[in-house]
Every structure is written in C-alpha cells, then in structure tokens.
Design a protein around this motif. Structure first.
Motif, PDB file in Angstrom:
ATOM      1  N   TYR A   6     -26.815  40.171 -22.861  1.00 47.92           N
ATOM      2  CA  TYR A   6     -27.349  39.727 -21.588  1.00 47.92           C
ATOM      3  C   TYR A   6     -28.110  38.402 -21.649  1.00 47.92           C
ATOM      4  N   LEU A   7     -28.329  37.843 -22.815  1.00 48.62           N
ATOM      5  CA  LEU A   7     -29.182  36.662 -22.893  1.00 48.62           C
ATOM      6  C   LEU A   7     -28.599  35.488 -22.101  1.00 48.62           C
ATOM      7  N   GLU A   8     -27.369  35.112 -22.387  1.00 48.98           N
ATOM      8  CA  GLU A   8     -26.739  33.996 -21.671  1.00 48.98           C
ATOM      9  C   GLU A   8     -26.548  34.337 -20.194  1.00 48.98           C
ATOM     10  N   LYS A   9     -26.220  35.600 -19.923  1.00 44.28           N
ATOM     11  CA  LYS A   9     -26.052  36.030 -18.526  1.00 44.28           C
ATOM     12  C   LYS A   9     -27.368  35.882 -17.760  1.00 44.28           C
ATOM     13  N   THR A  10     -28.477  36.163 -18.430  1.00 43.19           N
ATOM     14  CA  THR A  10     -29.787  36.041 -17.795  1.00 43.19           C
ATOM     15  C   THR A  10     -30.076  34.589 -17.428  1.00 43.19           C
ATOM     16  N   PHE A  11     -29.750  33.668 -18.345  1.00 45.99           N
ATOM     17  CA  PHE A  11     -29.960  32.238 -18.053  1.00 45.99           C
ATOM     18  C   PHE A  11     -29.129  31.807 -16.839  1.00 45.99           C
ATOM     19  N   LYS A  12     -27.879  32.230 -16.815  1.00 46.62           N
ATOM     20  CA  LYS A  12     -26.998  31.864 -15.698  1.00 46.62           C
ATOM     21  C   LYS A  12     -27.475  32.508 -14.399  1.00 46.62           C
ATOM     22  N   PHE A  13     -27.926  33.748 -14.485  1.00 44.98           N
ATOM     23  CA  PHE A  13     -28.425  34.450 -13.307  1.00 44.98           C
ATOM     24  C   PHE A  13     -29.663  33.751 -12.751  1.00 44.98           C
ATOM     25  N   GLU A  14     -30.534  33.294 -13.667  1.00 43.40           N
ATOM     26  CA  GLU A  14     -31.736  32.574 -13.229  1.00 43.40           C
ATOM     27  C   GLU A  14     -31.360  31.267 -12.532  1.00 43.40           C
ATOM     28  N   GLU A  15     -30.411  30.537 -13.084  1.00 36.50           N
ATOM     29  CA  GLU A  15     -29.957  29.291 -12.451  1.00 36.50           C
ATOM     30  C   GLU A  15     -29.408  29.553 -11.055  1.00 36.50           C
ATOM     31  N   LYS A  16     -28.671  30.643 -10.915  1.00 33.45           N
ATOM     32  CA  LYS A  16     -27.997  30.948  -9.661  1.00 33.45           C
ATOM     33  C   LYS A  16     -28.922  31.582  -8.621  1.00 33.45           C
ATOM     34  N   LYS A  17     -29.718  32.557  -9.042  1.00 35.84           N
ATOM     35  CA  LYS A  17     -30.528  33.347  -8.102  1.00 35.84           C
ATOM     36  C   LYS A  17     -32.014  33.020  -8.116  1.00 35.84           C
ATOM     37  N   GLY A  18     -32.474  32.324  -9.152  1.00 37.53           N
ATOM     38  CA  GLY A  18     -33.896  31.993  -9.240  1.00 37.53           C
ATOM     39  C   GLY A  18     -34.645  32.850 -10.253  1.00 37.53           C
ATOM     40  N   ARG A  19     -35.814  32.363 -10.592  1.00 38.69           N
ATOM     41  CA  ARG A  19     -36.634  32.996 -11.633  1.00 38.69           C
ATOM     42  C   ARG A  19     -37.060  34.417 -11.263  1.00 38.69           C
ATOM     43  N   GLU A  20     -37.474  34.613 -10.018  1.00 37.45           N
ATOM     44  CA  GLU A  20     -37.983  35.928  -9.607  1.00 37.45           C
ATOM     45  C   GLU A  20     -36.898  36.999  -9.682  1.00 37.45           C
ATOM     46  N   HIS A  21     -35.689  36.668  -9.252  1.00 32.00           N
ATOM     47  CA  HIS A  21     -34.580  37.631  -9.337  1.00 32.00           C
ATOM     48  C   HIS A  21     -34.223  37.921 -10.795  1.00 32.00           C
ATOM     49  N   ALA A  22     -34.240  36.894 -11.632  1.00 37.29           N
ATOM     50  CA  ALA A  22     -33.949  37.090 -13.048  1.00 37.29           C
ATOM     51  C   ALA A  22     -35.009  37.977 -13.692  1.00 37.29           C
ATOM     52  N   LYS A  23     -36.266  37.745 -13.341  1.00 38.97           N
ATOM     53  CA  LYS A  23     -37.361  38.575 -13.873  1.00 38.97           C
ATOM     54  C   LYS A  23     -37.164  40.037 -13.485  1.00 38.97           C
ATOM     55  N   LYS A  24     -36.848  40.283 -12.227  1.00 40.19           N
ATOM     56  CA  LYS A  24     -36.626  41.658 -11.763  1.00 40.19           C
ATOM     57  C   LYS A  24     -35.446  42.302 -12.486  1.00 40.19           C
ATOM     58  N   ALA A  25     -34.382  41.545 -12.690  1.00 39.27           N
ATOM     59  CA  ALA A  25     -33.202  42.082 -13.371  1.00 39.27           C
ATOM     60  C   ALA A  25     -33.521  42.440 -14.825  1.00 39.27           C
ATOM     61  N   VAL A  26     -34.247  41.562 -15.502  1.00 36.19           N
ATOM     62  CA  VAL A  26     -34.609  41.828 -16.905  1.00 36.19           C
ATOM     63  C   VAL A  26     -35.551  43.018 -16.986  1.00 36.19           C
ATOM     64  N   THR A  27     -36.520  43.084 -16.085  1.00 31.13           N
ATOM     65  CA  THR A  27     -37.463  44.204 -16.065  1.00 31.13           C
ATOM     66  C   THR A  27     -36.724  45.522 -15.871  1.00 31.13           C
ATOM     67  N   LYS A  28     -35.770  45.525 -14.957  1.00 31.58           N
ATOM     68  CA  LYS A  28     -34.982  46.739 -14.715  1.00 31.58           C
ATOM     69  C   LYS A  28     -34.140  47.094 -15.944  1.00 31.58           C
ATOM     70  N   MET A  29     -33.492  46.111 -16.535  1.00 34.12           N
ATOM     71  CA  MET A  29     -32.651  46.355 -17.706  1.00 34.12           C
ATOM     72  C   MET A  29     -33.471  46.898 -18.880  1.00 34.12           C
ATOM     73  N   LEU A  30     -34.715  46.405 -19.029  1.00 34.67           N
ATOM     74  CA  LEU A  30     -35.579  46.855 -20.129  1.00 34.67           C
ATOM     75  C   LEU A  30     -36.206  48.222 -19.848  1.00 34.67           C
ATOM     76  N   LYS A  31     -36.031  48.719 -18.628  1.00 33.37           N
ATOM     77  CA  LYS A  31     -36.555  50.029 -18.217  1.00 33.37           C
ATOM     78  C   LYS A  31     -38.067  50.108 -18.422  1.00 33.37           C
ATOM     79  N   LEU A  32     -38.766  49.053 -18.029  1.00 32.07           N
ATOM     80  CA  LEU A  32     -40.191  48.941 -18.323  1.00 32.07           C
ATOM     81  C   LEU A  32     -41.045  50.011 -17.656  1.00 32.07           C
TER      82      LEU A  32
END
Length: 192
Positions: free
Chosen positions: A83-109
């Motif tokens: 997911y690392l490269e996908k996260t960078f691309k997702f951040e470019e496309k959707k913005g930092r806040e959406h990327a943060k939420k996606a990573v937080t969800k994926m990490l099951k924090l």
C-alpha cells in the motif's frame, strides 16, 4: 533538570531491579513516558541509539532494549501490504486528509486488531525493555495514546518506555507542547 541530566537518568532507571521486574507505582504494569521538549529530538534519538548499543552489547545485564519506531512500523506495514505507493498516489489524488483516514482504517488503529500493536507484540521478547520512538514522526497518522491504550491491554510482560516529544503531566499528553493528545493515566513519568 537539564535534558542531559534527564537523559543520564534513563540508564540508571532501566537497570533498577523494580523496573526490570516490570513494576510501576503500586505494583502496576510498568508503562513509562520520557517526555522532552521537541527541540531536543535529535539529542534524544542519539541517546536512544547509545543506550541500545551499550545495553545490547553487554551480555551480563540479562536484558535487551527493543526499539519500535512508530513511523517506521507504519512504513513497514504499508510496504508489506503493498500500500505504500498506493497511499502516495491516493494522497495526490484525494488529498492528505483522505489518505490519513485510509491509512488509519487500514492499520485498524481503533480496533483490538490494531496492526501497530500486533507488530510490537509479535516482535518483543522476554527479558527486554521496549522503547517506543517516532511519536512525532508518526503524527498525524497515529496518536500515541491510541498505541499506549491498546498495547497496555495486551502486553504486561516487559517494561515499556515511550519517548514523547512534548509534555506529560501524569494525566495529559501534549504533543509538541501544543497539541493535546488525550488523557492518559496508565503510564508513569520515567524521569521527573
């Protein structure tokens, strides 16, 4: 007390028999926080590395220091899941806040199956002292109280020290001396 004097106290504390027996105040599980002014981040990192080398190269001590850098753990999990490269691309496309939420969800924090806590649990060993570092680097993806709360529920065999760039009053964590993290009551200040 100066940062140098406080840093010098760490080795003394972790060699105390009561600390190594994993006892905090009142025989509670030994979770500790070493808080410091964020301007000393580089100095604290050097001290952590120095202590790891000194302790881990002395077979007579009977324990090892295991460092878990929260930021590096996040990167490792993202890489291993592809997911690392996908996260960078997702951040470019959707913005930092959406990327943060996606990573937080994926990490099951927010769950019992928190991947960061599981990462630590899967890698710790008996006769060790856990150093948790990288708190500032992991912000805003990860909040330290989340890790401590979840880890505290699953790990009570070894002492844990979180190195926290900010203030810890014994009740409140204030990251970078400006961002109130959350109330946290289960850890003890390592050094006053």
């Amino acid at each position: 007390m100066s940062i140098e004097k406080r840093l010098n106290q760490i080795e003394i504390k972790i060699k105390e028999p009561s600390f190594l027996q994993n006892k905090g105040l009142g025989n509670e599980v030994g979770y500790f926080i070493f808080d410091y002014d964020p301007k000393y981040e580089q100095r604290v990192r050097k001290e952590v590395e120095y202590l790891k080398n000194k302790i881990n190269n002395n077979p007579n001590l009977g324990f090892k220091i295991l460092e878990f850098d929260l930021y590096e753990i996040i990167l490792d999990i993202l890489k291993n899941k592809g997911y690392l490269e996908k996260t960078f691309k997702f951040e470019e496309k959707k913005g930092r806040e959406h990327a943060k939420k996606a990573v937080t969800k994926m990490l099951k924090l927010g769950m019992d199956s928190n991947l960061i806590v599981n990462y630590i649990i899967d890698r710790y060993t008996e006769n060790s002292v856990i150093f948790i570092t990288g708190v500032g680097k992991a912000y805003p993806l990860l909040r330290s109280h989340n890790v401590l709360n979840n880890l505290h529920q699953q790990l009570d065999e070894v002492p844990v020290i979180m190195f926290f760039p900010g203030r810890y009053s014994g009740n409140d964590l204030v990251l970078f001396n400006t961002i109130k993290d959350s109330n946290y009551y289960r850890a003890f200040p390592l050094v006053d």
